[in-house]
Design a protein around this motif. Structure first.
Motif, PDB file in Angstrom:
ATOM      1  N   ASN A  79     -37.774 -83.098 -61.500  1.00  0.00           N
ATOM      2  CA  ASN A  79     -37.739 -81.883 -60.695  1.00  0.00           C
ATOM      3  C   ASN A  79     -38.607 -82.006 -59.449  1.00  0.00           C
ATOM      4  O   ASN A  79     -38.473 -81.210 -58.523  1.00  0.00           O
ATOM      5  N   GLY A  80     -39.480 -83.015 -59.405  1.00  0.00           N
ATOM      6  CA  GLY A  80     -40.283 -83.253 -58.213  1.00  0.00           C
ATOM      7  C   GLY A  80     -39.699 -84.316 -57.310  1.00  0.00           C
ATOM      8  O   GLY A  80     -40.318 -84.712 -56.311  1.00  0.00           O
ATOM      9  N   GLY A  81     -38.494 -84.814 -57.644  1.00  0.00           N
ATOM     10  CA  GLY A  81     -37.828 -85.804 -56.807  1.00  0.00           C
ATOM     11  C   GLY A  81     -38.224 -87.232 -57.083  1.00  0.00           C
ATOM     12  O   GLY A  81     -37.827 -88.153 -56.360  1.00  0.00           O
ATOM     13  N   ILE A  82     -39.015 -87.466 -58.136  1.00  0.00           N
ATOM     14  CA  ILE A  82     -39.414 -88.830 -58.502  1.00  0.00           C
ATOM     15  C   ILE A  82     -38.294 -89.471 -59.307  1.00  0.00           C
ATOM     16  O   ILE A  82     -37.778 -88.879 -60.263  1.00  0.00           O
ATOM     17  N   THR A  83     -37.914 -90.691 -58.927  1.00  0.00           N
ATOM     18  CA  THR A  83     -36.800 -91.390 -59.579  1.00  0.00           C
ATOM     19  C   THR A  83     -37.330 -92.594 -60.350  1.00  0.00           C
ATOM     20  O   THR A  83     -38.148 -93.360 -59.827  1.00  0.00           O
ATOM     21  N   GLU A  84     -36.822 -92.767 -61.572  1.00  0.00           N
ATOM     22  CA  GLU A  84     -37.225 -93.910 -62.382  1.00  0.00           C
ATOM     23  C   GLU A  84     -36.036 -94.399 -63.202  1.00  0.00           C
ATOM     24  O   GLU A  84     -35.358 -93.603 -63.864  1.00  0.00           O
ATOM     25  N   VAL A  85     -35.792 -95.720 -63.147  1.00  0.00           N
ATOM     26  CA  VAL A  85     -34.751 -96.326 -63.975  1.00  0.00           C
ATOM     27  C   VAL A  85     -35.267 -96.399 -65.404  1.00  0.00           C
ATOM     28  O   VAL A  85     -36.378 -96.877 -65.654  1.00  0.00           O
ATOM     29  N   LEU A  86     -34.461 -95.920 -66.355  1.00  0.00           N
ATOM     30  CA  LEU A  86     -34.893 -95.845 -67.744  1.00  0.00           C
ATOM     31  C   LEU A  86     -34.442 -97.065 -68.533  1.00  0.00           C
ATOM     32  O   LEU A  86     -33.404 -97.666 -68.239  1.00  0.00           O
ATOM     33  N   ASN A  87     -35.229 -97.419 -69.525  1.00  0.00           N
ATOM     34  CA  ASN A  87     -34.878 -98.467 -70.480  1.00  0.00           C
ATOM     35  C   ASN A  87     -34.771 -97.840 -71.863  1.00  0.00           C
ATOM     36  O   ASN A  87     -35.535 -96.918 -72.197  1.00  0.00           O
ATOM     37  N   PRO A  88     -33.840 -98.308 -72.686  1.00  0.00           N
ATOM     38  CA  PRO A  88     -33.622 -97.675 -73.995  1.00  0.00           C
ATOM     39  C   PRO A  88     -34.894 -97.643 -74.839  1.00  0.00           C
ATOM     40  O   PRO A  88     -35.533 -98.675 -75.076  1.00  0.00           O
ATOM     41  N   GLY A  89     -35.265 -96.452 -75.270  1.00  0.00           N
ATOM     42  CA  GLY A  89     -36.402 -96.290 -76.160  1.00  0.00           C
ATOM     43  C   GLY A  89     -37.753 -96.540 -75.541  1.00  0.00           C
ATOM     44  O   GLY A  89     -38.755 -96.640 -76.258  1.00  0.00           O
ATOM     45  N   VAL A  90     -37.845 -96.618 -74.227  1.00  0.00           N
ATOM     46  CA  VAL A  90     -39.108 -96.898 -73.538  1.00  0.00           C
ATOM     47  C   VAL A  90     -39.580 -95.632 -72.829  1.00  0.00           C
ATOM     48  O   VAL A  90     -38.817 -94.997 -72.085  1.00  0.00           O
ATOM     49  N   LEU A  91     -40.838 -95.268 -73.034  1.00  0.00           N
ATOM     50  CA  LEU A  91     -41.401 -94.061 -72.451  1.00  0.00           C
ATOM     51  C   LEU A  91     -41.506 -94.199 -70.940  1.00  0.00           C
ATOM     52  O   LEU A  91     -41.960 -95.222 -70.420  1.00  0.00           O
ATOM     53  N   ALA A  92     -41.061 -93.172 -70.205  1.00  0.00           N
ATOM     54  CA  ALA A  92     -41.128 -93.152 -68.745  1.00  0.00           C
ATOM     55  C   ALA A  92     -41.967 -91.965 -68.299  1.00  0.00           C
ATOM     56  O   ALA A  92     -41.984 -90.920 -68.937  1.00  0.00           O
ATOM     57  N   GLY A  93     -42.649 -92.101 -67.178  1.00  0.00           N
ATOM     58  CA  GLY A  93     -43.473 -91.006 -66.648  1.00  0.00           C
ATOM     59  C   GLY A  93     -44.859 -91.524 -66.295  1.00  0.00           C
ATOM     60  O   GLY A  93     -45.110 -92.736 -66.296  1.00  0.00           O
ATOM     61  N   SER A  94     -45.787 -90.622 -65.957  1.00  0.00           N
ATOM     62  CA  SER A  94     -45.598 -89.192 -66.139  1.00  0.00           C
ATOM     63  C   SER A  94     -44.931 -88.528 -64.926  1.00  0.00           C
ATOM     64  O   SER A  94     -44.952 -89.064 -63.822  1.00  0.00           O
ATOM     65  N   PHE A  95     -44.371 -87.323 -65.202  1.00  0.00           N
ATOM     66  CA  PHE A  95     -43.716 -86.527 -64.183  1.00  0.00           C
ATOM     67  C   PHE A  95     -44.393 -85.160 -64.133  1.00  0.00           C
ATOM     68  O   PHE A  95     -44.819 -84.618 -65.151  1.00  0.00           O
TER      69      PHE A  95
END
Length: 291
Positions: A79-95
């Motif tokens: 919601n803040g416009g930060i983009t991150e490519v995700l990997n299965p089961g891997v924690l992403a952030g913080s946002f």
């Protein structure tokens, strides 16, 4: 405003409009799944983490009814416009969190190295949202959703040109032969059927033979066969309605870089030797249908 039934909870950490099924079009880009997300505690915005896992297997992929798998990648835009490519089961952030339901989305990209052989692919996934205090998790929220990829079947013929027949260099008693290579390609199907019809012959609505070359006052019959094997020397003859028996495997996409099919034409000696005119023509229509 989002209805309560479309939201994962009424708590301080939730999504709205993500749970359920999301249908995407293979031909359309970008393939986005919009939803809203909020993360706060005691009225203050609170940062969050997320991870997405497939419910089956350990890769981001979609599977068709016939078992064909297409790999996908998933990118999260916060919601803040930060983009991150995700990997299965891997924690992403913080946002960064918000106290209100604010727009976010997932972007899906399909592996372009595989041409779809089916019209529908699907996969089930789980998103887990987490809030932390220092290194300690203090709240989590889990949302399950499906991704459905629809592929509109499209079949194409390329490089099919005229077939010139001549008795030049042919002695009496020999068959006049000709052939033409072309390409059949497309997406959204695995097999195709072939129909061959002659505008002068009975397969096209008139004539006494299935395939006929027409002169100004008379016709002469010819035979036609189809093959999807360019290493061979003969093809499969169509039936009385012009349908070639069986079906054939699609080997390429719509680009049709290389030819993969062939039409064989032949005129028997008893027919061309009795011809009374110098020129005969026909329009042979090749119809391919996806399966």
């Amino acid at each position: 405003m989002n209805s309560q039934t479309s939201c994962s909870s009424n708590g301080s950490l939730r999504t709205c409009n993500l749970g359920g099924s999301h249908t995407l079009n293979y031909e359309t880009d970008p393939k986005d799944i919009p939803f809203t997300l909020r993360s706060h505690r005691r009225g203050n915005a609170w940062s969050y983490y997320l991870e997405i896992s497939p419910l089956n297997g350990n890769t981001f992929s979609l599977v068709s009814d016939n078992g064909e798998q297409i790999d996908i990648s998933i990118t999260f835009t916060s919601n803040g416009g930060i983009t991150e490519v995700l990997n299965p089961g891997v924690l992403a952030g913080s946002f960064g969190g918000t106290t209100t339901d604010t727009g976010a989305f997932l972007s899906v990209e399909v592996d372009s190295s595989l041409t779809p052989s089916s019209s529908r692919y699907s996969g089930s996934f789980q998103m887990e949202l987490s809030q932390y205090f220092l290194i300690f998790p203090i709240d989590t929220e889990t949302i399950e959703f499906d991704i459905v990829l629809e592929v509109e079947p499209n079949i194409t013929i390329r490089n099919l040109g005229d077939i010139d027949l001549s008795n030049s260099g042919i002695t009496l008693g020999q068959v006049i032969k000709g052939s033409e290579d072309f390409c059949v390609g497309g997406i959204g199907f695995s097999n195709y059927t072939v129909n061959l019809s002659s505008s002068n012959g009975s397969t096209g609505g008139g004539g006494s033979s299935g395939y006929e070359l027409g002169g100004s006052s008379e016709n002469i019959p010819y035979t036609v066969t189809f093959s999807d094997d360019l290493t061979g020397t003969s093809g499969i003859a169509p039936g009385g309605l012009g349908d070639v028996p069986g079906s054939f495997s699609r080997r390429t996409d719509e680009s049709c870089i290389s030819d993969n099919a062939r039409i064989y034409i032949s005129v028997s000696p008893s027919d061309w030797e009795n011809a009374n005119e110098p020129f005969y023509t026909d329009v042979l229509t090749v119809t391919v249908s996806s399966q």
